[in-house]
Every structure is written in C-alpha cells, then in structure tokens.
Design a protein around this motif. Structure first.
Motif: not given
Length: 191
Positions: A73-77, A97-112
């Motif tokens: 439901g989100s299109k933003q990282p 916690p050792i770091a952070g990441v941004y996960l950016a959605p790429q659309g249905e059926g695709k990995p972020p």
C-alpha cells in the motif's frame, strides 16, 4: 692400639670430574625446564594472538528485515533497522541495531530496492523527503533521487544499493554490506 691394616694416602681426584658433571646436570635441567615451560606458553600465546591472525572476511551477511506486507500500500521508501548479532575480536554480542536501510517498493510482484541510510560523503544518516521524492543528507546537503543517484551536493557517488532476496512467501532479506565513505567507487569494508 695400632692397626695392622695398610693405610693408603691415595684420595680420589675431585677437582675437574665433579665440576663437569655439575655443569652437564645444570645444562640438562635448564633444557628440560625450558622445554616443559613451552607447553603452557605456546597455547597461551596462540589464544592471545588468535584474533590478530584471523582474516576479516568481506562480503555481506543475509539479514531478515521485514515482510512484504509491511510495504504493502505504500509507494514511498520506508526506513527499517538492520538488526544482527556482532562479533569482534574476542566478544560476541546479542542481536542489536547495527545500521538502517530504506526499502523502496517497486510494484506488485517485484522485490523492493534497498539502499543504505549511510551517506557516501561522510557517513551521516540520510532522510527521505516524500514531498519532493528524494533522500537528503542533513550534514552537507547532498541529495539523492528515488533510485539512489546523486542529485546535488558533495557526495562522491549515489546511495549504496544492497541486494534484496525474498524468502518464503513474503520475507524481505538483504545482503548487508558496509562501504567506505568519501570515495567515488564503492569499496567494501569489513563489518
């Protein structure tokens, strides 16, 4: 009273033979003692120096970050913490916690897509500004497009992208690696 037994003035020589035997005994005792002392010393030396002899391995470690449902439901990282156990030369630490990441959605059926939150300029943590769809570094005003490429600022390269793998039905795993800051090429450093 006089004795009929013959008396002898002959005495065994004591000057050189005794000294030589004493020297041989002393040298032999020192050699055996030194050899015996090596048994606890060598393993102790190996234990103390073992972290120095270990080669630090490069290459990431696969770490579970979240599920695809958390991105639905989100299109933003979205920013997620990288939680892993660490080990230094002598100690092993529990997961933290050792770091952070941004996960950016790429659309249905695709990995972020996954980007490290670390700015390649000097290592500050970047923030995502959804109003203008860019990552921004608060330290030296570098900015990065949604695909991680540098838009402006002193950063020598774009954000560091990390490999993503979907395991099971919806678990998002990343190949977490660290890279040197301030370099125009991505140079992996040990974690």
């Amino acid at each position: 009273m006089e004795s009929n037994a013959p008396q002898s003035d002959h005495q065994p020589p004591t000057c050189c033979g005794e000294k030589r035997r004493g020297l041989v005994k002393g040298l032999l005792a020192a050699a055996i003692g030194g050899f015996v002392a090596l048994f606890p010393f060598v393993p102790g030396l190996l234990v103390v120096t073992s972290p120095l002899r270990k080669k630090r391995k490069l290459g990431g470690q696969m770490i579970r970050i979240t599920t695809l449902g958390a991105l639905a439901g989100s299109k933003q990282p979205r920013r997620f913490q990288v939680i892993a156990s660490r080990r230094d030369a002598w100690n092993k630490y529990p997961p933290e916690p050792i770091a952070g990441v941004y996960l950016a959605p790429q659309g249905e059926g695709k990995p972020p897509r996954a980007f490290s939150v670390t700015c390649p300029h000097l290592g500050c943590a970047v923030d995502y500004n959804g109003d203008i769809d860019e990552y921004q570094c608060p330290c030296h005003t570098s900015a990065f497009a949604a695909d991680g490429e540098t838009l402006y600022g002193p950063s020598p390269r774009g954000l560091d992208e990390l490999a993503v793998e979907i395991r099971g039905k919806d678990e998002v795993w990343i190949d977490y690696k660290r890279f040197a800051v301030g370099k125009s090429k991505r140079i992996e450093i040990s974690s």
